[in-house]
Write an enzyme that holds these catalytic residues in place. Structure first.
Site, PDB file in Angstrom:
ATOM      1  N   GLU A  24      -3.966 -10.523   3.123  1.00  0.00           N
ATOM      2  CA  GLU A  24      -3.014  -9.911   4.043  1.00  0.00           C
ATOM      3  C   GLU A  24      -1.695 -10.665   3.854  1.00  0.00           C
ATOM      4  O   GLU A  24      -1.696 -11.791   3.339  1.00  0.00           O
ATOM      5  CB  GLU A  24      -3.492 -10.092   5.494  1.00  0.00           C
ATOM      6  N   LYS A  45      -6.126  -1.274  10.614  1.00  0.00           N
ATOM      7  CA  LYS A  45      -7.349  -1.374  11.416  1.00  0.00           C
ATOM      8  C   LYS A  45      -7.070  -1.544  12.912  1.00  0.00           C
ATOM      9  O   LYS A  45      -7.982  -1.567  13.712  1.00  0.00           O
ATOM     10  CB  LYS A  45      -8.181  -2.568  10.933  1.00  0.00           C
ATOM     11  N   ALA A  68       9.258   5.882   6.385  1.00  0.00           N
ATOM     12  CA  ALA A  68       9.852   4.996   7.391  1.00  0.00           C
ATOM     13  C   ALA A  68       9.415   3.574   7.131  1.00  0.00           C
ATOM     14  O   ALA A  68       8.298   3.322   6.664  1.00  0.00           O
ATOM     15  CB  ALA A  68       9.407   5.424   8.779  1.00  0.00           C
ATOM     16  N   GLY A 117      -6.986  -4.735  -2.647  1.00  0.00           N
ATOM     17  CA  GLY A 117      -5.866  -4.423  -3.532  1.00  0.00           C
ATOM     18  C   GLY A 117      -5.171  -3.141  -3.117  1.00  0.00           C
ATOM     19  O   GLY A 117      -5.799  -2.227  -2.561  1.00  0.00           O
ATOM     20  N   ALA A 162     -11.771  -0.915   1.601  1.00  0.00           N
ATOM     21  CA  ALA A 162     -10.653  -0.279   0.882  1.00  0.00           C
ATOM     22  C   ALA A 162     -11.044   1.121   0.411  1.00  0.00           C
ATOM     23  O   ALA A 162     -11.356   1.977   1.241  1.00  0.00           O
ATOM     24  CB  ALA A 162     -10.186  -1.160  -0.278  1.00  0.00           C
ATOM     25  N   VAL A 168       0.835  -1.207   0.000  1.00  0.00           N
ATOM     26  CA  VAL A 168       0.000   0.000   0.000  1.00  0.00           C
ATOM     27  C   VAL A 168       0.869   1.257   0.000  1.00  0.00           C
ATOM     28  O   VAL A 168       0.633   2.193  -0.766  1.00  0.00           O
ATOM     29  CB  VAL A 168      -0.959  -0.007   1.218  1.00  0.00           C
ATOM     30  N   LYS A 197     -13.291  -5.337  10.710  1.00  0.00           N
ATOM     31  CA  LYS A 197     -14.060  -4.374   9.911  1.00  0.00           C
ATOM     32  C   LYS A 197     -15.475  -4.221  10.459  1.00  0.00           C
ATOM     33  O   LYS A 197     -16.016  -3.115  10.540  1.00  0.00           O
ATOM     34  CB  LYS A 197     -14.114  -4.822   8.452  1.00  0.00           C
ATOM     35  N   VAL A 252     -12.466  -0.026   6.113  1.00  0.00           N
ATOM     36  CA  VAL A 252     -13.549  -0.918   5.664  1.00  0.00           C
ATOM     37  C   VAL A 252     -13.776  -0.673   4.176  1.00  0.00           C
ATOM     38  O   VAL A 252     -13.924   0.477   3.760  1.00  0.00           O
ATOM     39  CB  VAL A 252     -14.867  -0.620   6.423  1.00  0.00           C
ATOM     40  N   ARG A 310      12.775  -0.400  10.074  1.00  0.00           N
ATOM     41  CA  ARG A 310      14.149  -0.166  10.543  1.00  0.00           C
ATOM     42  C   ARG A 310      14.600   1.290  10.445  1.00  0.00           C
ATOM     43  O   ARG A 310      15.302   1.786  11.286  1.00  0.00           O
ATOM     44  CB  ARG A 310      15.122  -1.033   9.732  1.00  0.00           C
TER      45      ARG A 310
END
Ligand code: ADP
Ligand code: ASP
Ligand code: MG
Length: 819
Positions: free
Chosen positions: A667, A579, A504, A797, A611, A476, A682, A609, A507
């Site tokens: 996921e 979430k 970020a 997606g 996407a 994402v 959700k 919820v 690490r």
């Protein structure tokens, strides 16, 4: 006759004197010129420092040498360029002034104090050397020049360090003079003479005022103030990068702007030129052909109601309060009499309507003087507790907006104060000039830079900024970065500046003051040396005066989610597809919303919820309109929608999961989907959004995996083991098929309970056709009854989720307009 004034910034070295000479002689050729000069740059500050050091008994020799070097190097450099430059005269002037200074320093050091009259003589010494340097330069160039002495010609009254000119008497004195023809008049700025013929100064930066006085005395056609910027800007160009040059200002606007801190012009300058309607032009010595800013008795600009913003820093607010104040006649006059006896100038006054207190602002450097005189004046009232101890609050700034048009226009104050609220500053006091030409607010000094930036944006540019910090550069995060990069020209057209200042991962933390180059973000992250820390982000935002910082959490990490309250409290908006925060405890859920409200920041999670589908927004809009969620049913997981759709086609659970995973629909760990927990989260978010008090444990969750299935081990082990669940699904799917039904994983809110389960649904069911990653959400409400409001579309997606985050990011901009 024209009067031209050159400030210290135009007189830093011999080259600059040359540039000034070129300007003066060119103008003098068409119209006689009188010139007012400041001391060379830095000299007055140096002299002030010498006096201070001498009073304190400190060694002044380094400062003295520096001064000597400034004078002699300019004289020598000019002499080196002209064989006929009268070097001997300059040497004797400099020697005489330095001898005078030396003798005074000794006296001051011995006494440990410096009377104001002596102080005045010392601090304007640089002006007297400056005019000699310049007059000789004109002569060396074949133009006559004489130095005229303001101590003899200009009468001034008041404190020796801050006198006011008596224009009428000075004009009469000038009227009696006869100055030689074809000669440039050169006058030292900053000083005048009192009734006893003693030298006084006109206040720091007073040479502008000297020029205005001279212009009035000579009936000049124009008074030009030459400095190091192209004119008056709508904010100090040193502080606001986008400040815009003003073509024209009225006298009153110029006065208020300078009074409230626009140091380009001394506030006293306007009085004499306005009185005689002499136009004033602010010009740039470094760019003489630029037209500059014209100040006259008209206000021409109709486009901007507010002309400019200015700030006064290092301000102390004094508050005199107590039960004895009420109805007590003459309190205000006693306070201000005392303050004026201490030669402290009052910048702004506010009184509460209860008459219980009087507050006013002074420069912090005057605080000690004010404190001692007020405590003396009110000793009796303080001892008898009629007054509370007088409060001194320092580290404040006054920020003001100025414009003639403000009188007729409504809503300006509202915009001003909402800009301050957007900057999250505390307003300590407010004041409006009785002419309604200015509004001022006293704020914490540390926030003045941010405030001026936001106010400038809100009044003068339609530019809206989003300062993004992205945590998590997985699927994402990556998609979001690429969308931001692609949308730059679209954003520019809409006056939105969206910069990613920080990136970020688990690490590293990469930060870039000018924004991270989005086509090279991987390298930036790899090169980053520091670990993620909120403290570091906060310092970065403060140092770079970012005004609309947003953290976008693209991880699914719980530790980061637990930091959202801290993010909001630190002044960041939070945008997140993660979430975990919204499904943490109910207590944390409330804490988040309170932190957002208190800090006037947004917490945006539309992608939690469905996407990119507008689920949360739609639900919130319904609820704001007074509707109520009475029931809910939906397919909330893109991955399960895809997997269950494949089951319809006869594919096995293991194969369907593998393909879904390969396409990035699941996921990272598919167990998060198959356990049903992702849907449960959700559903919980929907339920909480609808006002239900509920924890994750309260949800009845049926796992997609059969109860007997062993889901332990690594992701790979789990995937390898998954075919063991195939048979279970073959049976379920064929049983359903026999009844003309399909299997769907459904989230349900009914009678205050939430449930996620595998359901067999027939062709007449709204969820029958939902597959291939599509989501469908049926919201049953008081208004949408019996036919529910259905939101349906692609709900999984990286791209749609990133697009949803993008929309949330843009909402932080519209928020700006709302507050
Ligand atoms: P000089 O030595 O010529 O008198 P100053 O330093 O006193 O020059 O004044 C010029 C400076 O005023 C500029 O360099 C600029 O940084 C500052 N300044 C503050 N506010 C404004 C403003 N609104 N417009 C232009 N300059 C401003
Ligand atoms: N040299 C004086 C000062 O620095 C006056 C001036 O330049 O306006 O305050
Ligand atoms: Mg100045």
């Amino acid at each position: 006759m024209q009067v031209l004034k050159f400030g210290g910034s135009s007189l830093a070295n011999a080259d600059k004197y040359q540039a000034v000479k070129n300007i003066v002689l060119a103008q003098h050729a068409s119209q006689p010129a009188a010139v007012v000069l400041s001391a060379p740059q830095g000299v007055t500050n140096n002299l002030v420092a010498i006096v201070k050091a001498a009073i304190a008994g400190d060694n002044t020799s380094a400062l003295y040498t520096q001064l000597e070097t400034t004078f002699t190097s300019i004289a020598q450099d000019l002499a080196a360029q002209y064989a006929n430059y009268n070097k001997a005269h300059l040497e004797s002037v400099i020697a005489e002034k330095l001898a005078f200074l030396k003798a005074r320093i000794e006296g001051i050091s011995l006494l440990g104090q410096c009377p104001d009259a002596i102080n005045a003589q010392i601090i304007c010494l640089g002006e007297f050397v400056s005019v000699e340097l310049f007059a000789e330069l004109c002569k060396a160039n074949g133009t006559n020049a004489i130095v005229i002495n303001p101590v003899e010609l200009i009468l001034a009254h008041g404190a020796p360090l801050n006198s006011l000119a008596d224009i009428e008497v000075s004009r009469a004195t000038f009227a009696k003079q006869s100055f030689p023809e074809n000669t440039v008049l050169v006058m030292p700025g900053f000083c005048a003479g009192n009734e006893n013929g003693e030298l006084v100064t006109l206040g720091r930066n007073g040479s502008d005022y000297s020029a205005a006085i001279l212009a009035a005395c000579l009936n000049a056609s124009v008074c030009e103030i030459w400095t190091d910027v192209d004119g008056v800007y709508n904010a100090d160009p040193r502080r606001v990068y986008e400040a815009q040059l003003l073509e024209q200002l009225s006298y009153q606007e110029a006065m208020e702007l300078s009074y409230f801190g626009a140091s380009v012009l001394h506030p006293k300058t306007i009085g004499p030129i306005a009185q005689y309607s002499i136009p004033c032009r602010i010009k740039n010595t470094l760019n003489p052909s630029a037209p500059g800013t014209l100040i006259t008795d008209e206000s021409i600009d109709t486009e901007h109601v507010v002309k400019g913003i200015s700030t006064l820093d290092n301000i102390t607010m004094i508050n005199v309060a107590g039960p004895g104040m009420k109805g007590m006649v003459g309190m205000a006059s006693r306070i201000f009499d005392a303050i004026s006896r201490a030669h402290v100038s009052v910048l702004m006054i506010t009184q509460s309507s209860s008459e219980y207190s009087i507050s006013f602002c002074i420069y912090t450097e005057d605080e000690d003087k004010a404190r001692s005189i007020l405590n003396d004046e009110f000793e009796l009232e303080l001892t008898n507790k009629l007054l509370e101890p007088i409060e001194f609050r320092s580290d404040l700034s006054v920020i003001s907006i100025v414009g003639d048009g403000m009188r007729q226009t409504k809503g300006i104050a509202a915009r001003f104060f909402s800009s301050l609220s957007q900057t999250n500053v505390n307003i300590v006091a407010i004041a409006q000039g009785s002419s309604e030409r200015s509004i001022s607010a006293v704020i914490e000094g540390s926030k003045s830079q941010d405030a001026i930036k936001v106010i400038h944006q809100n009044f003068f540019s339609n530019l809206h900024v989003v300062d993004a910090f992205i945590i998590g550069c997985g699927t994402v995060g990556k998609a979001l970065i690429s969308q931001i990069e692609k949308q730059q020209s679209f954003l520019q057209e809409r006056n939105i500046s969206l910069q990613v200042y920080g990136l970020a991962n688990s690490r590293q933390l990469a930060l870039a003051e000018n924004g991270i180059k989005l086509n090279e973000w991987q390298a930036a992250l790899e090169d980053a040396k520091q670990a993620f820390s909120l403290e570091r982000l906060k310092t970065f935002v403060e140092e770079n005066h970012l005004i609309n910082p947003v953290i976008i959490d693209c991880t699914s990490n719980e530790t980061i989610a637990d930091m959202y309250v801290d993010f909001l409290q630190a002044g960041f908006h939070v945008v997140t597809p993660n979430k975990k925060a919204n499904t943490s405890t109910m207590a944390y859920y409330h804490e988040l919303r309170e932190a957002a409200k208190e800090n006037k920041r947004r917490f945006l999670y539309e992608t939690n919820v469905g996407a990119g589908l507008p689920v949360i927004d739609t639900l919130q809009n319904l609820l704001h309109a007074g509707d109520e969620l009475t029931g809910f049913q939906g397919i909330l997981s893109g991955s399960l929608s895809y997997i269950f759709g494949k089951l319809d086609e006869g594919m096995s659970l293991a194969d369907a999961t593998t393909i879904a995973r390969d396409n990035g629909f699941t996921e990272p760990d598919p167990r998060d989907d198959l356990s049903g927990m992702d849907v449960a989260r959700k559903l919980l978010i929907m339920a909480r959004e609808a006002g239900m008090d509920m924890e994750l444990d309260d949800i009845d969750v049926e796992s997609v995996l059969p109860a007997s299935f062993n889901a332990e081990g690594s992701i790979d082990e789990f995937m390898a083991n998954l075919p063991n669940a195939n048979a279970y699904y073959e049976k379920l799917a064929s049983d359903a098929k026999a009844e003309g039904k399909v299997l769907r994983y459904v989230g349900l809110i009914e009678n205050g309970k939430c449930k996620c389960s595998i359901e067999a649904v027939g062709a007449d069911h709204p969820l029958f056709a939902i597959k291939d990653g599509e989501n469908a959400l049926a919201l049953q409400s008081v208004y949408y009854n019996p036919i529910p409001l259905v939101i349906r579309g692609y709900g999984a997606g990286a791209d749609v989720t990133a697009a949803g985050c993008f929309t949330d990011l843009m909402r932080t901009v519209s928020w700006k307009r709302e507050v």
